[in-house]
Design an enzyme around this catalytic site. Sequence first.
Site, short mmCIF file in Angstrom:
data_model
loop_
_atom_site.label_atom_id
_atom_site.label_comp_id
_atom_site.label_asym_id
_atom_site.label_seq_id
_atom_site.Cartn_x
_atom_site.Cartn_y
_atom_site.Cartn_z
N GLU A 143 59.99 -7.19 49.85
CA GLU A 143 60.17 -7.91 48.55
C GLU A 143 59.73 -6.90 47.34
OE1 GLU A 143 58.96 -9.34 51.21
OE2 GLU A 143 60.48 -10.41 51.80
N ASP A 189 60.44 -16.42 57.38
CA ASP A 189 59.44 -17.29 58.16
C ASP A 189 59.77 -18.80 58.07
OD1 ASP A 189 58.34 -14.88 58.73
OD2 ASP A 189 56.81 -15.07 57.41
N ASP A 200 61.08 -5.48 57.08
CA ASP A 200 60.16 -6.88 56.71
C ASP A 200 59.28 -6.43 55.42
OD1 ASP A 200 59.07 -9.23 56.87
OD2 ASP A 200 57.52 -8.85 58.31
O1 MIG Z 1 54.29 -12.88 58.00
O2 MIG Z 1 55.31 -8.79 61.15
O3 MIG Z 1 59.02 -12.55 58.31
O4 MIG Z 1 59.34 -12.09 60.89
O5 MIG Z 1 57.06 -11.37 62.65
C1 MIG Z 1 53.66 -11.63 58.53
C2 MIG Z 1 54.96 -9.83 61.14
C3 MIG Z 1 54.83 -10.46 58.75
C4 MIG Z 1 56.89 -11.57 58.53
C5 MIG Z 1 58.25 -11.50 59.08
C6 MIG Z 1 58.00 -11.95 60.76
C7 MIG Z 1 57.20 -11.10 61.25
C8 MIG Z 1 55.90 -10.91 60.67
N1 MIG Z 1 56.12 -10.66 59.27
#
Ligand code: MIG
Length: 813
Positions: A408, A482, A405
């Site tokens: 980017e 998200d 995650d």
């Molecule tokens: O937005 O790790 O897209 O799936 O639960 C906060 C917490 C960071 C973004 C991810 C989301 C995940 C969340 N992360």
Amino acid sequence: MDTSEAIHPDRVGPIVVQEAWGTIGRARALDHMNGVYVLRGERASLAFVFLEEKVFRMKMFMGREVDLSTTIAVLPRKGEPLQAEVEETERSWKLSCGELVLEIEKKTSALSVFDREERMIARQNTVSWNPRGAVHSVYDMPGDSHFYGLGEKASFLDKKGERYTMWNTDVYAPHMPEIEALYESIPLLVHMHGKCSYGIFLDNPGRTDFDMRSHGISYTIGCSTGDYDIYFVYGPALKEVVRGYTGLTGRIALPPKWALGYHQSRYSYMDQSEVLHLARTFREKEIPCDVIYLDIHYMDEYRVFTFDPVRFPDPEGMMAELKSLGIRIVPIVDPGVKKDPKYAVYREGVEKGYFSRKLEGDIFFGDVWPGTSAFPDFTDDKAAEWWGNMHKYYTDMGIPGIWNDMNEPAVFNNSKTMDLDVMHGNNGNPKTHEELHNLYGMLMSKATYEGLKRNMDGQRPFVLTRAGYSGIQRYAAVWTGDNRSFWEHMALAMPMVLNMGLSGLAFSGPDIGGFAHHTSAELLVRWTQMGVLFPYCRNHSSIGTMRQEPWSFGPEIESILREYIGLRYRWMPHLYNLFHEAAETGLPPMRPLLLEYQDDPNVTNLCDQFLVGSDVLAAPIYRPNTEHRAVYLPEGQWIDYWSGEILEGGRHILAHAPLSVMPLYIRAGAVIAEGSPKLYADDRSDETLTLRVYGAKAEAGFHASYSLYEDDGASFDYVSGVSSMIRFELRGGENELELSYRYERHGYTANRNLVRFALVCTAFKPAEIEGLKELNPEEAEHGQEGWYIDRQTGGLVLQIQDRTQGATFKLKG
Ligand code: MIG
């Protein structure tokens, strides 16, 4: 007293200077060296390399020499490029190679691409650049144009009239048509006009843009830095474009079967007892589930490669119990490494120089969950290897998959990402973050995949990623970030994932039920009905939102969800077969109707229904309080999966769909391979196979066939031939059918005694089957060889011992 700052240029106000855009100008010569054709223009040159019959590369460059190295997106090529035939006339050069003819006008250097019948496929009118290094090209856009691909974008399937930017961005909100950049950047544009389609892949991991809106009869492609390096992939069939593009950038690695199961996630399952309780509940309630995700709370103050000692005091013990339940863990790993001199990962990264740095040598620090953090420089193989190896921490515990995650990379600052002047090492060819931004997430997932693989003793790893670039499909599945528990976002997931499938990302899906905001019973049902037929199938929700585990809304809802999740598992052999096809050809398991019915004008922008493979058509309900919807059935006959009714295609029908029903249709004459019911996908205790044939006809000309790929679904043994291919055929004659199956290859021995062939939705009733006796229900139940009429479906079932040599049966009416 004033200083010179009084006349700071910014205070004077904008001074408008006309930017001079340069163009190639006249084409002066065409050189040919070692398979590279170079058009020498007045101010720049274009290099052409013919890679395949339908694929060429075109790169603009200044100076004498062209650099034909590629980014990591493009697979290394074997063999020499193809030779073209060159023809010079007064006004142009013509390069003919394979199925394509390229004509370059001498006066303007405009490029037209024709097929061998002299039909124009595409035309690039100009390529121009500004003094700051941006490049801009203009292509013809005939009136009947439609656009696809472009990876993960919002809005409808057809991108005509849209404009997009490729710049991997953490967009928590909003996901809507006006957002031009999301987490993934796939700079592949697929253009269809008339019966023709082609793809243009701009291999530039900096910021690129595609504009099908602003220029009337043209569309434009541009980049703000870096090279104008194009791969042109001719169709004319869209399937050929997908094949060609994935031939260049790679196809999905065949996933382990468990990765195709139903996955359950939440931000976050807070501790070990919650995780175990969740797993036990799935098993008590007999709801299939393969994976539980651990979101950021599992870590010790968000330090990657740790478990929180209070919340998860005994991860090994937890893993042991989960293993006995057939459930796997996939933990989240973000790229940000907490700045903490007592934390070994940080210390080692600093000491060995593995973090991303400015040219001057300072480590780039950004704020993410762990607070101030450093970010590995995945562009350097050494750093990537280090990162990959650290996953031994997880694999030693039996963790076979990782969720990437924030790659980017997302940073909590104004630019939302890493400073653009970070200088990536890039294996000795340093480049700024601005130039390589879109590669960061992919390189992280690559390092992760390879690291897992090194430590998994021949088992297939699984990586899920949020960010990526072309080629990411080789290493990771992609989820769409998200979204929210909005009906609109459920609907949006269809065109988004369909276009991802056309862009090489065959293994993708959204957070089922919606991530942010609050789901409802109805939304969860409708979204799950749809989501179980997406390639990637995970229910995930955010902290502070309504719970959305399958039992969160009472027993009635739970039983609907159980049925649909169960359907995914029953169809697992078929689904796995489609994934094998995707790994071999690039064709995605989830397809827009357009891919199979390209010439049907009703489907050019149809994206509230989709196909699974070529034979299953799903038409989800995606509005509240709705029990009816229009469904378009393409030509041929279709069978209502629920009622068995045979419907003529080539028209719209009105489907009735109370909450427990998602309209679902099977193409008449199709075959689907089903397995026995399972609670987790790699339960190999019973691999009994049922090949279900829909709408067989006992008449001459009827022919149904199916090839089923099988292997252990877990290891890399298939690479060395431990796999099987079963070929099944059913041919019609006058009032009879001939059924045959055989192993075209038998390298994997499945755990089964029986295969069943079930003929459903057919008027045919055999009086006799040569060599097979009719079974009474008890004999059938006990697995004897023979045939019987299934009491539930009313359909004919042939039940036989699975035999390597195969068998043929004549069914007489
Ligand atoms: O937005 O790790 O897209 O799936 O639960 C906060 C917490 C960071 C973004 C991810 C989301 C995940 C969340 N992360």
